[in-house]
Design a protein around this motif. Structure first.
Motif, mmCIF file in Angstrom:
data_model
loop_
_atom_site.group_PDB
_atom_site.id
_atom_site.type_symbol
_atom_site.label_atom_id
_atom_site.label_comp_id
_atom_site.label_asym_id
_atom_site.label_seq_id
_atom_site.Cartn_x
_atom_site.Cartn_y
_atom_site.Cartn_z
ATOM 1 N N PRO A 112 23.024 35.597 48.341
ATOM 2 C CA PRO A 112 21.760 35.914 49.001
ATOM 3 C C PRO A 112 20.646 36.138 47.981
ATOM 4 O O PRO A 112 20.845 36.819 46.979
ATOM 5 C CB PRO A 112 22.074 37.204 49.775
ATOM 6 N N ARG A 113 19.497 35.550 48.231
ATOM 7 C CA ARG A 113 18.360 35.753 47.332
ATOM 8 C C ARG A 113 17.952 37.227 47.368
ATOM 9 O O ARG A 113 18.005 37.880 48.396
ATOM 10 C CB ARG A 113 17.171 34.897 47.770
ATOM 11 N N GLY A 114 17.521 37.727 46.245
ATOM 12 C CA GLY A 114 17.077 39.105 46.173
ATOM 13 C C GLY A 114 18.164 40.075 45.780
ATOM 14 O O GLY A 114 17.877 41.232 45.462
ATOM 15 N N VAL A 115 19.433 39.637 45.769
ATOM 16 C CA VAL A 115 20.504 40.525 45.349
ATOM 17 C C VAL A 115 20.344 40.833 43.861
ATOM 18 O O VAL A 115 19.993 39.961 43.066
ATOM 19 C CB VAL A 115 21.888 39.896 45.630
ATOM 20 N N ASN A 116 20.546 42.072 43.495
ATOM 21 C CA ASN A 116 20.364 42.515 42.113
ATOM 22 C C ASN A 116 21.555 42.070 41.270
ATOM 23 O O ASN A 116 22.677 42.551 41.450
ATOM 24 C CB ASN A 116 20.220 44.040 42.072
ATOM 25 N N MET A 117 21.334 41.150 40.338
ATOM 26 C CA MET A 117 22.401 40.623 39.494
ATOM 27 C C MET A 117 22.375 41.221 38.094
ATOM 28 O O MET A 117 23.125 40.792 37.216
ATOM 29 C CB MET A 117 22.277 39.090 39.393
ATOM 30 N N SER A 118 21.515 42.201 37.862
ATOM 31 C CA SER A 118 21.340 42.748 36.516
ATOM 32 C C SER A 118 22.574 43.514 36.048
ATOM 33 O O SER A 118 23.398 43.975 36.858
ATOM 34 C CB SER A 118 20.129 43.672 36.476
ATOM 35 N N GLN A 130 27.078 32.179 34.427
ATOM 36 C CA GLN A 130 27.397 31.285 35.534
ATOM 37 C C GLN A 130 26.276 31.292 36.575
ATOM 38 O O GLN A 130 25.618 32.303 36.785
ATOM 39 C CB GLN A 130 28.685 31.726 36.228
ATOM 40 N N THR A 131 26.093 30.145 37.237
ATOM 41 C CA THR A 131 25.175 30.067 38.366
ATOM 42 C C THR A 131 26.008 29.940 39.633
ATOM 43 O O THR A 131 26.851 29.051 39.735
ATOM 44 C CB THR A 131 24.234 28.868 38.231
ATOM 45 N N ILE A 132 25.766 30.834 40.569
ATOM 46 C CA ILE A 132 26.519 30.816 41.826
ATOM 47 C C ILE A 132 25.555 30.912 43.000
ATOM 48 O O ILE A 132 24.358 31.186 42.819
ATOM 49 C CB ILE A 132 27.524 31.987 41.893
ATOM 50 N N LEU A 133 26.086 30.686 44.187
ATOM 51 C CA LEU A 133 25.299 30.856 45.402
ATOM 52 C C LEU A 133 25.495 32.261 45.945
ATOM 53 O O LEU A 133 26.625 32.729 46.079
ATOM 54 C CB LEU A 133 25.747 29.842 46.458
ATOM 55 N N ALA A 193 24.875 38.020 35.339
ATOM 56 C CA ALA A 193 24.347 38.618 34.103
ATOM 57 C C ALA A 193 25.423 39.277 33.256
ATOM 58 O O ALA A 193 25.268 39.413 32.048
ATOM 59 C CB ALA A 193 23.270 39.654 34.446
ATOM 60 N N SER A 194 26.525 39.689 33.879
ATOM 61 C CA SER A 194 27.546 40.440 33.144
ATOM 62 C C SER A 194 28.939 39.952 33.525
ATOM 63 O O SER A 194 29.234 39.733 34.703
ATOM 64 C CB SER A 194 27.424 41.932 33.452
ATOM 65 N N SER A 195 29.792 39.798 32.523
ATOM 66 C CA SER A 195 31.179 39.417 32.792
ATOM 67 C C SER A 195 31.953 40.561 33.437
ATOM 68 O O SER A 195 33.090 40.369 33.899
ATOM 69 C CB SER A 195 31.870 38.991 31.488
ATOM 70 N N ALA A 196 31.357 41.763 33.471
ATOM 71 C CA ALA A 196 31.981 42.893 34.157
ATOM 72 C C ALA A 196 31.763 42.812 35.664
ATOM 73 O O ALA A 196 32.339 43.583 36.427
ATOM 74 C CB ALA A 196 31.409 44.211 33.627
#
Length: 558
Positions: free
Chosen positions: A385-391, A380-383, A346-349
């Motif tokens: 763990p599901r549920g990790v907060n990407m916000s 980007q789409t990466i692999l 979600a963020s380039s940071a």
């Protein structure tokens, strides 16, 4: 751009020998150049004439017939003879290369067509399509040895998504091609017309047939000039069937025509396995004593270093690695990435280090399954763990914590690690206690099954089984997990010997069964349940001859 030969009139009933000699005197047009000659044959080949005449042996091979090319009208043999001579002369090196490459796949393809009661010569169609290159791609978007377009591939069961492109699976694509060709034969009633429709599309062939009133491909081709430009068959399609017949005649007579003989039935064997969701392919290749390039050459349909985490998929290894593959696939760590999936940055940071802290997964492991991703960038789409907060909020929160630690007093900074080590040691003791005796754990915000598994020294698969979790991505904060005891974990991890069905699994494996219906075959059942025929035979000790309606077969082990 297409090239067209001038139309000429010929008397009916011309002998094949005369036609082959006559081709020397005819003026021809240049062949269309291929954009990628190493990937597939050019779309249109109208060979130039001239050169040495056909020898008696070459004429005899031209006159040989099989199931598909036995009723070719005399007036249509000229194009077959021209294509035939092209591959014997100017295109000889291409034919040599393609015939040798096809050796690996022909035996399997012939078995597929034979099992469906279809002519075995159809296996040669992939030579015309791609030279049997599993990774062949056309500018129009077709892919694989059988050159399936995306829509047609999906229609015939070839999955195409972020994880896989099964058009590049030469074995599953062969089965799909057989299904499609069988459908086309049912629609048009003869094989030459069905083959033309495979190239042109069934709609195009139907309209051309209706517009000319022709009963088959040869009659439609003879009357093609009477159609309007939009309805006419392209020159590529007009040459496609003659090209297939010419290649088939050569493949039928390779040694007689001076080509190196091939022995498809003696080609190095390949074994197909059904891999569980989230199987680590890098570890799989190492377990099979295969380098990644070699392993990948058998599995071009997989786009990632782990298999899809939502479904089972096929994985192939050379026969020499069969036992090693079986040993690996029955271990607990096989599906170590079952709780992972595609997530969007979600963020380039964001960075690998920040993601590592949020997911509680080592940076090295994250990078290992994302080998082509350098610095993280938004979108980007990466692999992971599901549920990790990407916000963005989660990333910013880590930055705030880092800033606060930087601004803190030196004395406090020295005391904090001591406290942290004490808390970490306490958590470790709690984890060891729970792992030894079992217990419960409440899932915290941003906590993954992988993190819980590491904390209590159990496998993700054991956690899923203990808590009846099919999709780790749906587990949320507040979920109370039952932690398996250490003894149960060890039992879960231990493989068992082959049972009566011949399958390898775990003691608690659940078997899914299917009742054989009338007209079922192992091919149909395997395709319906997305497993291999080899799996069905191994699990049930059954073959095509012993298959009976009403029999219950094991079609999956979960």
């Amino acid at each position: 751009m297409h090239y067209y030969r001038k139309r000429r009139c010929y008397q009916p009933g011309v002998l094949l020998l005369a036609l082959s000699i006559l081709c020397l005197a005819l003026a021809g047009c240049g062949a269309r150049k291929s954009a990628a000659p190493e990937v597939s044959l050019p779309g249109v080949i109208v060979p130039e004439t001239g050169g040495d005449p056909l020898t008696h042996t070459e004429v005899a091979a031209l006159r040989s017939t099989g199931h598909i090319d036995r009723d070719v009208p005399d007036h249509a043999m000229e194009d077959v003879a021209l294509q035939y001579k092209y591959f014997l002369r100017k295109g000889r090196q291409t034919m040599c290369s393609f015939s040798k490459r096809s050796e690996q796949y022909l035996d399997y393809a012939r078995q597929v067509f034979r099992a469906r009661g279809m002519p075995e010569e159809l296996a040669n169609l992939a030579i015309v399509e791609s030279g049997y290159r599993p990774d062949a791609r056309s500018p129009a978007g077709a892919a694989g040895a059988w050159q399936f377009m995306p829509g047609t591939g999906t229609l015939y069961g070839l999955q195409q998504d972020w994880w896989t492109d099964e058009r590049l699976d030469p074995y599953k694509a062969t089965e799909a091609a057989a299904d499609y060709l069988q459908k086309l034969h049912n629609d048009f009633g003869d094989w030459p017309t069905a083959i033309a429709a495979y190239n042109a599309g069934e709609g195009k062939m139907s309209r051309a047939k209706l517009g000319t009133g022709g009963r088959n491909f040869f009659e439609v081709k003879a009357l093609n000039h009477t159609l309007d430009e939009k309805t006419q068959l392209r020159e590529e399609t007009k040459q496609y069937v003659p090209r297939f017949m010419a290649v088939t005649k050569i493949m039928r007579n390779l040694p007689q025509l001076g080509f190196d003989p091939i022995q498809p039935e003696k080609a190095p064997g390949v074994v197909r396995f059904t891999a569980r969701p989230g199987t680590d392919l890098t570890a799989f290749s190492k377990a099979c004593d295969l380098s990644w390039p070699e392993f990948s050459s058998y599995n071009r349909h997989h786009k990632r270093r782990i298999t899809c985490t939502d479904r089972c998929t096929f994985v192939y290894v050379p026969a020499r690695s069969q036992k090693l593959a079986e040993q690996y696939l029955c271990t607990a760590q096989t599906a170590g990435y079952a709780g992972w999936g595609p997530v969007t940055v979600a963020s380039s940071a964001d960075s690998w280090e920040k993601l590592s802290r949020r997911a509680n997964v080592p940076v090295a492991r994250l990078k290992a399954v994302n080998p082509d991703v350098g610095r993280l960038k938004a979108g980007q789409t990466i692999l992971a763990p599901r549920g990790v907060n990407m916000s963005r909020t989660a990333v910013a929160a880590l930055d705030d914590k880092k800033g606060k630690r930087t601004k803190s007093k030196p004395v406090a900074a020295r005391k904090e690690p001591v406290k942290g080590r004490a808390e970490s040691a306490a958590r470790s003791r709690d984890g060891e206690k729970a792992a030894a005796h079992g217990g419960r754990h409440t899932l915290q915000a941003n906590e993954t099954l992988y993190a819980v598994a590491r904390k209590y020294n159990v496998s993700v698969a054991a956690l899923q089984e203990q808590n009846d979790i099919e999709d780790p991505g749906r587990v949320r904060q507040g979920h109370v997990l039952r932690i398996p005891a250490a003894g149960a974990q060890r039992r879960e991890s231990a493989p068992v010997a082959r049972g009566a069905s011949g399958s390898i699994g775990k003691k608690r494996a659940r078997k899914v069964t299917y009742t054989v219906q009338a007209n079922d075959s192992l091919w149909k059942i395997a395709r319906k349940h997305n497993v291999s025929v080899e799996d069905l035979k191994r699990w049930n000790r059954v073959d095509e001859k012993s298959l009976r309606s009403g029999t219950r077969l094991v079609v999956a082990e979960e």
